[in-house]
Design an enzyme around this catalytic site. Structure first.
Site, mmCIF file in Angstrom:
data_model
loop_
_atom_site.group_PDB
_atom_site.id
_atom_site.type_symbol
_atom_site.label_atom_id
_atom_site.label_comp_id
_atom_site.label_asym_id
_atom_site.label_seq_id
_atom_site.Cartn_x
_atom_site.Cartn_y
_atom_site.Cartn_z
ATOM 1 N N ASP A 1 -7.965 -5.551 0.278
ATOM 2 C CA ASP A 1 -8.457 -6.423 -0.791
ATOM 3 C C ASP A 1 -8.074 -7.881 -0.599
ATOM 4 O OD1 ASP A 1 -9.660 -4.374 -2.238
ATOM 5 O OD2 ASP A 1 -7.726 -3.756 -3.032
ATOM 6 N N HIS B 1 0.858 -1.191 0.000
ATOM 7 C CA HIS B 1 0.000 0.000 0.000
ATOM 8 C C HIS B 1 0.884 1.226 0.000
ATOM 9 C CE1 HIS B 1 -3.110 2.843 1.204
ATOM 10 N NE2 HIS B 1 -3.950 1.950 0.715
HETATM 11 N N1 ACO Z 1 4.183 -7.759 -4.557
HETATM 12 C C1 ACO Z 1 5.520 -7.730 -4.741
HETATM 13 N N2 ACO Z 1 6.277 -6.618 -4.657
HETATM 14 C C2 ACO Z 1 5.638 -5.470 -4.385
HETATM 15 C C3 ACO Z 1 4.249 -5.409 -4.187
HETATM 16 C C4 ACO Z 1 3.516 -6.598 -4.273
HETATM 17 N N3 ACO Z 1 2.196 -6.602 -4.082
HETATM 18 N N4 ACO Z 1 3.888 -4.131 -3.950
HETATM 19 C C5 ACO Z 1 5.003 -3.403 -3.991
HETATM 20 N N5 ACO Z 1 6.061 -4.214 -4.261
HETATM 21 C C6 ACO Z 1 7.476 -3.783 -4.354
HETATM 22 C C7 ACO Z 1 7.714 -3.007 -5.647
HETATM 23 O O1 ACO Z 1 8.143 -3.865 -6.699
HETATM 24 C C8 ACO Z 1 8.801 -2.022 -5.244
HETATM 25 O O2 ACO Z 1 10.028 -2.702 -5.241
HETATM 26 P P1 ACO Z 1 11.397 -1.882 -5.607
HETATM 27 O O3 ACO Z 1 11.557 -0.866 -4.526
HETATM 28 O O4 ACO Z 1 12.443 -2.948 -5.570
HETATM 29 O O5 ACO Z 1 11.185 -1.300 -6.971
HETATM 30 C C9 ACO Z 1 8.457 -1.717 -3.777
HETATM 31 O O6 ACO Z 1 7.720 -2.863 -3.292
HETATM 32 C C10 ACO Z 1 7.615 -0.440 -3.624
HETATM 33 O O7 ACO Z 1 6.447 -0.597 -4.406
HETATM 34 P P2 ACO Z 1 5.790 0.533 -5.296
HETATM 35 O O8 ACO Z 1 4.996 -0.120 -6.383
HETATM 36 O O9 ACO Z 1 6.838 1.526 -5.689
HETATM 37 O O10 ACO Z 1 4.848 1.182 -4.216
HETATM 38 P P3 ACO Z 1 3.606 2.105 -4.517
HETATM 39 O O11 ACO Z 1 3.327 2.814 -3.251
HETATM 40 O O12 ACO Z 1 3.834 2.909 -5.744
HETATM 41 O O13 ACO Z 1 2.425 1.066 -4.860
HETATM 42 C C11 ACO Z 1 0.628 -0.446 -4.690
HETATM 43 C C12 ACO Z 1 1.484 0.633 -3.973
HETATM 44 C C13 ACO Z 1 0.165 0.073 -6.054
HETATM 45 C C14 ACO Z 1 -0.607 -0.735 -3.839
HETATM 46 C C15 ACO Z 1 1.480 -1.719 -4.851
HETATM 47 O O14 ACO Z 1 1.894 -2.207 -3.597
HETATM 48 C C16 ACO Z 1 0.734 -2.818 -5.620
HETATM 49 O O15 ACO Z 1 0.692 -2.805 -6.856
HETATM 50 N N6 ACO Z 1 0.100 -3.804 -4.887
HETATM 51 C C17 ACO Z 1 -0.673 -4.843 -5.530
HETATM 52 C C18 ACO Z 1 -2.017 -4.316 -5.947
HETATM 53 C C19 ACO Z 1 -2.944 -4.055 -4.778
HETATM 54 O O16 ACO Z 1 -3.131 -4.884 -3.909
HETATM 55 N N7 ACO Z 1 -3.583 -2.877 -4.805
HETATM 56 C C20 ACO Z 1 -4.567 -2.494 -3.809
HETATM 57 C C21 ACO Z 1 -4.113 -1.313 -3.036
HETATM 58 S S1 ACO Z 1 -5.278 -0.975 -1.749
HETATM 59 C C22 ACO Z 1 -6.566 -0.249 -2.518
HETATM 60 O O17 ACO Z 1 -6.514 0.389 -3.527
HETATM 61 C C23 ACO Z 1 -7.838 -0.484 -1.888
#
Ligand code: ACO
Length: 431
Positions: A366, A308
């Site tokens: 979720d 998140h």
């Molecule tokens: N699985 C594996 N790795 C992950 C995940 C994940 N679910 N989420 C983040 N990471 C990693 C990224 O690859 C990144 O790694 P890096 O630093 O080596 O590049 C690091 O963790 C930071 O992640 P970002 O994507 O930069 O974080 P951001 O804050 O931009 O994204 C998000 C947050 C979009 C929710 C992301 O965690 C994601 O895509 N999760 C899966 C989708 C999801 O569950 N979304 C629901 C969010 S809650 C809602 O909307 C109700």
């Protein structure tokens, strides 16, 4: 927003600029850069808004490190335990919990707005029969501005109020109709003798051919899901609603924009994507393979329902949702549900894995909601529409807060331009 009289100093090319420091009620201080461009001729650069507050708001507070979520100051756990969705709607919209009379009045007004203009049925019938319910919802909610002309004037507080009531009341009807349409069943009209959540279940699952009785415990679980999704500060869809609204667009158009944004798998679409992922994993023994994929930089796969932007600790909504998942499956007599087993094991493995610990990736709201919704009988395509109808109150509260602010401005971010400098047009034969 309190002005603390503190300032931060920016030094640039030998000049210094004082940036006021603003203090919120709780949470980190905020540097006020509103005059920076005029004074220093520079912009700030923050794609994804990771360090930028785009507005001030008194509605919802999140402490991502503590895993805390407050609606108007009340912890989500207390509301999920003691309150109900329409009371939370009143709280978000008006700032205070209602007394008995206020609650009865609000409930009565919402209940009497649940029907849709009959001509909207014709509008529905224009969609392809296998349309995703989110596609239908984006279209139908946007089209409400063509049906409810008497609540389009954003400068009239009464019309804003009526638009808010209409949307909170009608979104369940629209979501249920989108579902019925997608499975070829007749639309079911709302029933005003049922509470908000029971009425939604009735519109989704009853058919004219036989009697359908809503199980109170399932209605309670549905109501809780709605409460947990009701608002979440300045997330992508809420910011979309605010940005659309900042131009003076009508409220129905703004909420349609929010629904469109919510659809993406990085946001509200994650609940559908998460259940599909759990199904793909299938059995506990395949979890390591998927964990390895999530950690592989060359694989775009992410663990859906994990991570998140703000929570760097357990999402408090996920905790409540996990309890609800156990309760609902118990109630429905579903024991040893393989998806729940995969989810629980996946959570444990991820919580102990160095990669997820280092990146502070925890289950989000979720992760468990899909399991509950599936057990209730909803197909995955309905998960995001249910999120959308629950979040409508948050969007509309944030929109009302923004419109009521006399200092409001159109949202207009700037950019760091990386394209060509000015150049002359070449005729096609000279390129
Ligand atoms: N699985 C594996 N790795 C992950 C995940 C994940 N679910 N989420 C983040 N990471 C990693 C990224 O690859 C990144 O790694 P890096 O630093 O080596 O590049 C690091 O963790 C930071 O992640 P970002 O994507 O930069 O974080 P951001 O804050 O931009 O994204 C998000 C947050 C979009 C929710 C992301 O965690 C994601 O895509 N999760 C899966 C989708 C999801 O569950 N979304 C629901 C969010 S809650 C809602 O909307 C109700």
């Amino acid at each position: 927003m309190a002005d603390t009289k503190r300032t931060a100093t920016l030094t640039l090319d030998g000049n210094t600029y004082d940036l006021p420091v603003l203090s919120p009620t709780v949470g980190p201080d905020v540097l006020d850069i509103r005059k920076l461009y005029a004074q220093a001729d520079v912009f700030t650069y923050d794609p994804g808004f990771t360090s930028t507050a785009a507005c001030d708001s008194a509605i919802t507070y999140i402490d991502g490190d503590k895993g805390e979520l407050l609606y108007r100051g009340y912890p989500i756990e207390q509301l999920a335990d003691k309150s109900h969705y329409l009371e939370v709607c009143y709280l978000l919209l008006n700032g205070e919990l209602p007394n008995k009379e206020q609650m009865a009045d609000f409930e009565g007004r919402i209940t009497r707005h649940t029907m849709l203009h009959e001509q909207i049925h014709n509008f529905f019938r224009g969609f392809r029969r296998d349309s995703h319910p989110m596609a239908t919802m984006v279209g139908v909610v946007g089209a409400m501005s063509a049906f409810y002309h008497d609540s389009l004037d954003i400068n009239d507080p009464w019309q804003r109020e009526v638009a808010a009531m209409r949307m909170i009341a009608k979104l369940p009807t629209i979501a249920a109709m989108a579902y019925k349409y997608s499975i070829g069943q007749p639309f079911v009209y709302p029933r005003n003798d049922l509470d908000y959540a029971s009425n939604f279940l009735h519109m989704c699952f009853s058919v004219p051919a036989e009697t359908y009785t809503v199980q109170p415990a399932l209605a309670k679980a549905m109501d809780r899901i709605m409460m947990l999704h009701a608002d979440h500060e300045q997330n992508a869809s809420t910011s979309t609603v605010r940005l659309a609204g900042s131009s003076g667009a009508n409220p129905f158009a703004c909420i349609a924009a929010g629904i469109a944004c919510l659809w993406g798998p990085a946001h509200g679409g994650a609940n559908q994507a998460c259940l599909e992922m759990l199904r793909e994993i299938g059995t506990v023994d395949r979890i390591p393979e998927f964990i390895a994929r999530a950690k592989d930089k060359n694989d775009p796969f992410k663990l859906m329902g994990f991570g998140h932007r703000v929570y760097k600790n357990f999402d408090p909504r996920a905790k409540v949702m996990k309890e609800s998942a156990d309760e609902v499956l118990d109630l429905l007599g579903v024991h040893n549900n393989p998806l729940l087993q995969v989810a629980k094991e996946l959570e444990q493995i991820a919580l102990h894995d160095e990669y997820f610990i280092a990146k502070k990736l925890y289950p989000n709201v979720d992760f468990y909601s899909g399991i509950i919704l599936e057990a209730m009988g909803f197909p995955t395509s309905m998960f995001t529409p249910i999120f959308a109808l629950s979040r409508t109150v948050g969007w509309i509260s944030q929109w009302k807060e923004m419109i009521s602010d006399p200092a409001g401005k159109i949202g207009r971010p700037r950019q760091l331009y990386t394209g060509s400098e000015g150049r002359d047009y070449l005729d096609v034969e000279n390129r």
